[in-house]
Design a protein around this motif. Structure first.
Motif, PDB file in Angstrom:
ATOM      1  N   TRP A  91       0.863  -1.186   0.000  1.00 24.13           N
ATOM      2  CA  TRP A  91       0.000   0.000   0.000  1.00 24.13           C
ATOM      3  C   TRP A  91       0.900   1.236   0.000  1.00 24.13           C
ATOM      4  CZ3 TRP A  91      -5.053  -0.149   3.248  1.00 24.13           C
ATOM      5  CH2 TRP A  91      -5.816  -1.254   2.877  1.00 24.13           C
ATOM      6  N   ARG A  92       1.081   1.835  -1.179  1.00 27.07           N
ATOM      7  CA  ARG A  92       2.028   2.946  -1.304  1.00 27.07           C
ATOM      8  C   ARG A  92       1.497   4.132  -2.094  1.00 27.07           C
ATOM      9  NH1 ARG A  92       6.686  -1.095  -3.040  1.00 27.07           N
ATOM     10  NH2 ARG A  92       6.738  -2.265  -1.122  1.00 27.07           N
ATOM     11  N   ARG A  93       0.304   4.060  -2.636  1.00 25.24           N
ATOM     12  CA  ARG A  93      -0.104   5.144  -3.536  1.00 25.24           C
ATOM     13  C   ARG A  93      -1.286   5.947  -3.031  1.00 25.24           C
ATOM     14  NH1 ARG A  93       0.647   4.324  -9.626  1.00 25.24           N
ATOM     15  NH2 ARG A  93       1.894   6.178  -9.393  1.00 25.24           N
ATOM     16  N   TRP A  94      -2.471   5.387  -3.014  1.00 30.76           N
ATOM     17  CA  TRP A  94      -3.668   6.192  -2.770  1.00 30.76           C
ATOM     18  C   TRP A  94      -4.362   5.895  -1.459  1.00 30.76           C
ATOM     19  CZ3 TRP A  94      -2.703   9.637  -6.086  1.00 30.76           C
ATOM     20  CH2 TRP A  94      -2.193   9.313  -7.334  1.00 30.76           C
ATOM     21  N   ARG A  98      -0.739   4.461   4.423  1.00 30.10           N
ATOM     22  CA  ARG A  98       0.146   3.804   3.455  1.00 30.10           C
ATOM     23  C   ARG A  98       1.607   4.036   3.835  1.00 30.10           C
ATOM     24  NH1 ARG A  98      -2.215   8.186   0.622  1.00 30.10           N
ATOM     25  NH2 ARG A  98      -0.731   9.850   0.211  1.00 30.10           N
TER      26      ARG A  98
END
Length: 176
Positions: A91-94, A98
């Motif tokens: 989980w790194r974007r939206w 994150r």
């Protein structure tokens, strides 16, 4: 629960979602306002930094018991009785919670490096609002324990901090 053998078991797998992970025995968490945390991203090597968009904070994980609150000016320090929301490693974007720095290894930052960078940063930003003032004021006075303290503040907070330091000096004088 972990996605890979390289990461700690307390990081949830992709299908699991965000977990509320107790700090106890695993890590301590240094929680910073997002603007300050983003500045530290450039100065502090990290093996995993979290963000919570709703709280507008960045979170560094450090070894348990490695820092005290006075070692992390302007930050909240979460310890044994607290917990951190931890997302899956990918989980790194939206997502609202994150990783802004992908997790690797034990996910722990070097506490001495983090503390040193926070101290340097606290000398340039207002201790009240974390703004970078064009004309900072450095207010010097005595803390309630009688020790000398110098604080950088913006013009908006200069009077407020001056009054607080005068009050602290008066308390120290009365208690002496």
């Amino acid at each position: 629960m972990s996605q890979t053998a390289d990461l700690p078991s307390w990081i949830p797998s992709a299908g699991y979602g965000v977990s509320r992970v107790p700090c106890a025995g695993r890590f301590a968490a240094v929680v910073l306002p997002r603007p300050v945390g983003e500045l530290l991203l450039k100065a502090v090597p990290a093996r995993g930094v979290l963000t919570d968009v709703a709280a507008d904070v960045l979170v560094w994980l450090v070894p348990p018991g490695s820092l005290t609150t006075d070692a992390v000016p302007g930050a909240s320090l979460l310890g044994p009785g607290d917990a951190v929301h931890v997302p899956p490693a990918d989980w790194r974007r939206w997502e609202p919670v994150r990783w802004v720095v992908p997790p690797r290894g034990d996910c722990l930052a070097e506490p001495g490096v983090l503390s040193s960078a926070l101290r340097r940063l606290s000398e340039r930003v207002c201790v009240c609002c974390w703004a970078f003032p064009e004309r900072p004021a450095v207010i010097t006075g005595a803390a309630a324990d009688g020790q000398s303290v110098s604080l950088t503040v913006c013009q908006l907070h200069a009077d407020e901090v001056t009054a607080a330091l005068k009050y602290a000096a008066e308390v120290a004088r009365v208690l002496a």
